[in-house]
Design a protein around this motif. Sequence first.
Motif, PDB file in Angstrom:
ATOM      1  N   THR A 297       3.263   2.695   3.026  1.00 56.90           N
ATOM      2  CA  THR A 297       2.632   2.769   4.344  1.00 56.90           C
ATOM      3  C   THR A 297       2.406   1.395   4.955  1.00 56.90           C
ATOM      4  O   THR A 297       2.302   1.277   6.176  1.00 56.90           O
ATOM      5  CB  THR A 297       1.292   3.511   4.255  1.00 56.90           C
TER       6      THR A 297
ATOM      7  N   VAL B  11       1.921  16.023   1.028  1.00 52.80           N
ATOM      8  CA  VAL B  11       0.958  14.931   1.184  1.00 52.80           C
ATOM      9  C   VAL B  11      -0.397  15.525   1.545  1.00 52.80           C
ATOM     10  O   VAL B  11      -0.494  16.358   2.455  1.00 52.80           O
ATOM     11  CB  VAL B  11       1.420  13.930   2.259  1.00 52.80           C
ATOM     12  N   SER B  12      -1.434  15.108   0.844  1.00 56.42           N
ATOM     13  CA  SER B  12      -2.772  15.648   1.084  1.00 56.42           C
ATOM     14  C   SER B  12      -3.287  15.222   2.452  1.00 56.42           C
ATOM     15  O   SER B  12      -2.848  14.223   3.030  1.00 56.42           O
ATOM     16  CB  SER B  12      -3.735  15.175  -0.004  1.00 56.42           C
TER      17      SER B  12
ATOM     18  N   THR C 221      -2.267  20.507   2.392  1.00 58.07           N
ATOM     19  CA  THR C 221      -1.212  19.505   2.322  1.00 58.07           C
ATOM     20  C   THR C 221      -0.261  19.693   3.493  1.00 58.07           C
ATOM     21  O   THR C 221      -0.226  20.746   4.129  1.00 58.07           O
ATOM     22  CB  THR C 221      -0.424  19.591   1.001  1.00 58.07           C
TER      23      THR C 221
ATOM     24  N   ASP D 260      -4.412  11.611   3.011  1.00 58.68           N
ATOM     25  CA  ASP D 260      -3.422  10.535   3.106  1.00 58.68           C
ATOM     26  C   ASP D 260      -2.470  10.690   4.274  1.00 58.68           C
ATOM     27  O   ASP D 260      -1.745   9.741   4.601  1.00 58.68           O
ATOM     28  CB  ASP D 260      -2.597  10.463   1.809  1.00 58.68           C
TER      29      ASP D 260
ATOM     30  N   ASP E 138      -2.028   8.066   7.154  1.00 58.43           N
ATOM     31  CA  ASP E 138      -1.372   6.776   6.949  1.00 58.43           C
ATOM     32  C   ASP E 138       0.144   6.869   7.046  1.00 58.43           C
ATOM     33  O   ASP E 138       0.827   5.845   7.078  1.00 58.43           O
ATOM     34  CB  ASP E 138      -1.742   6.217   5.562  1.00 58.43           C
TER      35      ASP E 138
ATOM     36  N   VAL F  25       1.377   5.697  -0.813  1.00 57.35           N
ATOM     37  CA  VAL F  25       0.846   7.047  -1.007  1.00 57.35           C
ATOM     38  C   VAL F  25       1.736   7.702  -2.048  1.00 57.35           C
ATOM     39  O   VAL F  25       2.937   7.868  -1.829  1.00 57.35           O
ATOM     40  CB  VAL F  25       0.840   7.857   0.290  1.00 57.35           C
TER      41      VAL F  25
ATOM     42  N   THR G 189       2.953  10.814  -4.390  1.00 56.23           N
ATOM     43  CA  THR G 189       2.987  12.273  -4.372  1.00 56.23           C
ATOM     44  C   THR G 189       4.238  12.741  -5.102  1.00 56.23           C
ATOM     45  O   THR G 189       4.967  11.927  -5.679  1.00 56.23           O
ATOM     46  CB  THR G 189       2.973  12.807  -2.924  1.00 56.23           C
TER      47      THR G 189
ATOM     48  N   THR H 174      -5.089  -3.006  -1.769  1.00 58.64           N
ATOM     49  CA  THR H 174      -4.632  -1.841  -2.509  1.00 58.64           C
ATOM     50  C   THR H 174      -5.496  -1.708  -3.756  1.00 58.64           C
ATOM     51  O   THR H 174      -6.431  -2.491  -3.971  1.00 58.64           O
ATOM     52  CB  THR H 174      -3.150  -1.982  -2.898  1.00 58.64           C
TER      53      THR H 174
ATOM     54  N   ARG I 104       0.859  -1.188   0.000  1.00 58.80           N
ATOM     55  CA  ARG I 104       0.000   0.000   0.000  1.00 58.80           C
ATOM     56  C   ARG I 104       0.890   1.233   0.000  1.00 58.80           C
ATOM     57  O   ARG I 104       1.820   1.344   0.818  1.00 58.80           O
ATOM     58  CB  ARG I 104      -0.904   0.020   1.224  1.00 58.80           C
TER      59      ARG I 104
END
Length: 396
Positions: A312, A241-242, A286, A245, A248, A61, A63, A362, A59
């Motif tokens: 993550t 990072v938003s 962010t 997310d 996590d 993230v 960016t 995922t 999994r």
Amino acid sequence: MPQSSFALAEKRRRWPLVLAGVLVLAIAGGAAAIVWQRSRSTTSTRYVNSAATVGQVTRIVATTGTVNPELTIIVGSYVSGVIKDMYCDYNTEVKTGQVCAKIDPRPYQTAVDQAKANLAVSKAQLQKDQAALTYAKANFERNAVLVKSSAVSQDAFDNARSVRDQADAQVAYDEAMIQQRQAELDAAQVNLGYTDIISPVDGTVVSRNITIGQTVAASFQTPTLFLIASDLARMQVDTNVSEGDIGDIRLNNKVQFSVDAFSNRAFEGTVTQIRQSPQTVQNVVTYDVVVSVANTDLALKPGMTASVRIITDERDNVLRVSSQALHYAPEGEAHSDADHPRVWVLRDSSLAAIGIMPGLSTDEYVEVRGGDLKAGDQVIIAERAAAATAAARPRF
């Protein structure tokens, strides 16, 4: 004409009409056959499947970020003046205390010389006043003896005492003035020292904002003359990072990223900082996640744009199926849900539903922790209908 001859002639006259009618019926019948042959079709269902395999479920993230040195020192100027000499340029390796540039020191040297002269005057004045104090003390002591025998008046004695006290105060004043002049000299020497722009750390010059002859004005704010990266062998990637997310992300998460300059190379790092300061741009919030990475070969350069994958969670050597498999169900069957997760497989040319216990999921794979599913089972992820049309040529 006999009747038999008349009947025969009548039959001959009608025969072409009969043939025409038969021909019309034949053609009509043939046209009907063509329409039926072209409309006849057979429909079958084809399944799109994906085998259950043993592998990794990760999994991430995704960016983007910017590569920067871990520590960048801003070298400025405390004093104003004209750049007289410059000893550092882009990519110059510098040591602590090394002079990188020099501001014209003449105005500040003049201030130092003046402060030294003022200090010398104050010291000379002190010596003069100390001599006057010595005389005032002697005169007071002499008058103190004479006043007892009335050799001098009381007024002369009081005047001698006043002169002594004034001389003593003058010496104290001179000593304080010397301290003031010394402080002014120290300040002038400090300003003179600031005309040498030195590096406070060992590192590499990554930016130079001055040229020889340029006037530096430090009246309102300290101008930036150089940027020095303390160690380019250690870099960091500042990512955005938003808020969806950021929950996590954890410290020490593994990170993989790539840069355009080395599109076929995967760099690795770890999350070392999750900054609590939000950044809002067009109502999008962010957070800055800092990723540390080794750069021993100096391949990464400041300012590069990185495509970042923050890992993550991950599972290795687990049974996995395509995520699409849990969203498929044949017509008339209920879809898989959280209470009854299942997938459909082809066994002996027929569909069978198999319950599973899903784990890490995922967008690509779902971990299978339990159930009757085995590695190699063909799991259905979609279906499509294929129509085969049989067209025949007209037959007469």
